[in-house]
Design an enzyme around this catalytic site. Sequence first.
Site, PDB file in Angstrom:
ATOM      1  N   PHE A  94       0.850  -1.194   0.000  1.00 11.20           N
ATOM      2  CA  PHE A  94       0.000   0.000   0.000  1.00 11.20           C
ATOM      3  C   PHE A  94       0.885   1.243   0.000  1.00 11.20           C
ATOM      4  CE2 PHE A  94      -2.459   3.458   1.863  1.00 11.20           C
ATOM      5  CZ  PHE A  94      -3.585   3.423   1.052  1.00 11.20           C
ATOM      6  N   ASP A 149       9.171   2.918   1.601  1.00 12.77           N
ATOM      7  CA  ASP A 149       7.961   3.581   2.085  1.00 12.77           C
ATOM      8  C   ASP A 149       7.834   3.258   3.573  1.00 12.77           C
ATOM      9  OD1 ASP A 149       5.433   4.306   2.908  1.00 12.77           O
ATOM     10  OD2 ASP A 149       4.445   3.699   1.048  1.00 12.77           O
ATOM     11  N   LYS A 154       2.645   9.326   8.569  1.00 10.46           N
ATOM     12  CA  LYS A 154       1.794   9.025   9.721  1.00 10.46           C
ATOM     13  C   LYS A 154       2.308   9.493  11.094  1.00 10.46           C
ATOM     14  CE  LYS A 154      -1.101   5.374   7.869  1.00 10.46           C
ATOM     15  NZ  LYS A 154      -0.688   4.924   6.529  1.00 10.46           N
TER      16      LYS A 154
HETATM   17  C1  LIG Z   1      -0.941   5.218   5.183  1.00 13.08           C
HETATM   18  C2  LIG Z   1       0.081   4.857   4.179  1.00 13.08           C
HETATM   19  C3  LIG Z   1       0.238   5.590   2.993  1.00 13.08           C
HETATM   20  C4  LIG Z   1      -0.693   6.718   2.610  1.00 13.08           C
HETATM   21  O1  LIG Z   1      -0.698   7.764   3.522  1.00 13.08           O
HETATM   22  P1  LIG Z   1      -1.887   8.849   3.502  1.00 13.08           P
HETATM   23  O2  LIG Z   1      -1.446   9.884   4.489  1.00 13.08           O
HETATM   24  O3  LIG Z   1      -3.138   8.137   3.881  1.00 13.08           O
HETATM   25  O4  LIG Z   1      -1.960   9.389   2.118  1.00 13.08           O
HETATM   26  C5  LIG Z   1       1.252   5.222   2.136  1.00 13.08           C
HETATM   27  N1  LIG Z   1       2.096   4.209   2.429  1.00 13.08           N
HETATM   28  C6  LIG Z   1       1.980   3.490   3.562  1.00 13.08           C
HETATM   29  C7  LIG Z   1       2.960   2.394   3.846  1.00 13.08           C
HETATM   30  C8  LIG Z   1       0.965   3.780   4.467  1.00 13.08           C
HETATM   31  O5  LIG Z   1       0.836   3.037   5.586  1.00 13.08           O
END
Ligand SMILES: *Cc1c(COP(=O)(O)O)cnc(C)c1O
Length: 388
Positions: free
Chosen positions: A133, A218, A247
């Site tokens: 994701f 990421d 986050k």
């Molecule tokens: C939550 C998340 C995103 C997206 O972040 P948003 O602030 O919701 O756009 C991207 N990569 C990872 C691994 C995430 O956990």
Amino acid sequence: MSLYERFEDAFMPNYGVPPLALARGKGSTVWDVEGRQYLDFVGGIAVDSLGHGHPALVEAVSRQVATLAHTSNLYLHEPEVLLAEKLLELLKQPAKVFFANSGTEANECAYKLALKYGKATGRSYFVAAENGFHGRTMGALSLTGKKAIREQFGPFPVEVRFVPYGDADALKQAVTEDCIAVFLEPTQGEAGVVPPPEGYFGAAREICTAAGALLVADEIQSAIGRTGHWFAHQAEGVVPDVLTLAKGLGGGLPIGACVGFGPAATLFDKGDHGSTFGGNPVSCAAALAVLANVDPAEAAAKGALLRAGLEAVKHPLLKGVRGRGLWLALVLEEPVSGKVQQAAQDAGFLVNALQPDAVRLAPPLVVTAEEIQALVDALPSILTEAAK
Ligand SMILES: *Cc1c(COP(=O)(O)O)cnc(C)c1O
């Protein structure tokens, strides 16, 4: 009309109607609009690093909003410089920073940075992991390996080839000298808090280096102490080319960051990217408060405590526990995570039904040993209730 009905009338249907309306919080405790109290083991999806209403966060944000709330990128301000310097200090590598407002925007920045590299070197496709994701905007969505949320919005401008997560051989096959970049989570978050086999991230580093592809880590969910380290990649002894954060960095205030290491630090030329709100003074002040008050070693210790407590629970519905640090998933024998979430809520605990068979726990990093014990003690009856 209830708040839930008014929500349904006023909002697009993309979220459905959430099961609970929260009113306020303190530490790891939140209260709903009816005044019922819950221990928060969701933490705003690994965002509320310092919990709710932490005095340092409140002070920093209040002071900054009263002093200077916004400048745009036409002017610089001290909080953004302090924050970038602090991140570089924690990263211990030559690097440069871009600030965005969210995770997906941090990944859009990484995507554009990688595209510049790809165009300069004549490369044509990305590689990412199945079930990974990376966000909901179009670049990040194209890298997201979940058919249900991706495919209806394609085609995407650049080809992305997906490989099974954790399989270094498959990664090696997929990454040729035509590959621009590999986007990977050091532990997959939304897929169910799934750590890869030992050595996978190091292998990814070697594969990318050999093919000349960029490695993009990421760490939007995994960084800022969550795994017991400032950044998950540091535990692997791996330096990516690009790192994305969001986050937990702002402790609840919106901020994202894209970090370029070595040559990737200077891929953008003047004018190549920007954001009006990105790195605004209030979010930067919040992030500085977070970085000054998070202790990754303490998160590691509490994570170990939580894990040991959960692993000692013997229940026919509980298959096991996986994850890193204070970022764990209860793995269930049956696809009833929604019922576990509801039973937990009824018992006064917020947990997240992440996958049909996985329940995510990502409490504030300031969660106490007593609060951890309270969840551990309540878990058998929550599981029994959910199994009914
Ligand atoms: C939550 C998340 C995103 C997206 O972040 P948003 O602030 O919701 O756009 C991207 N990569 C990872 C691994 C995430 O956990």
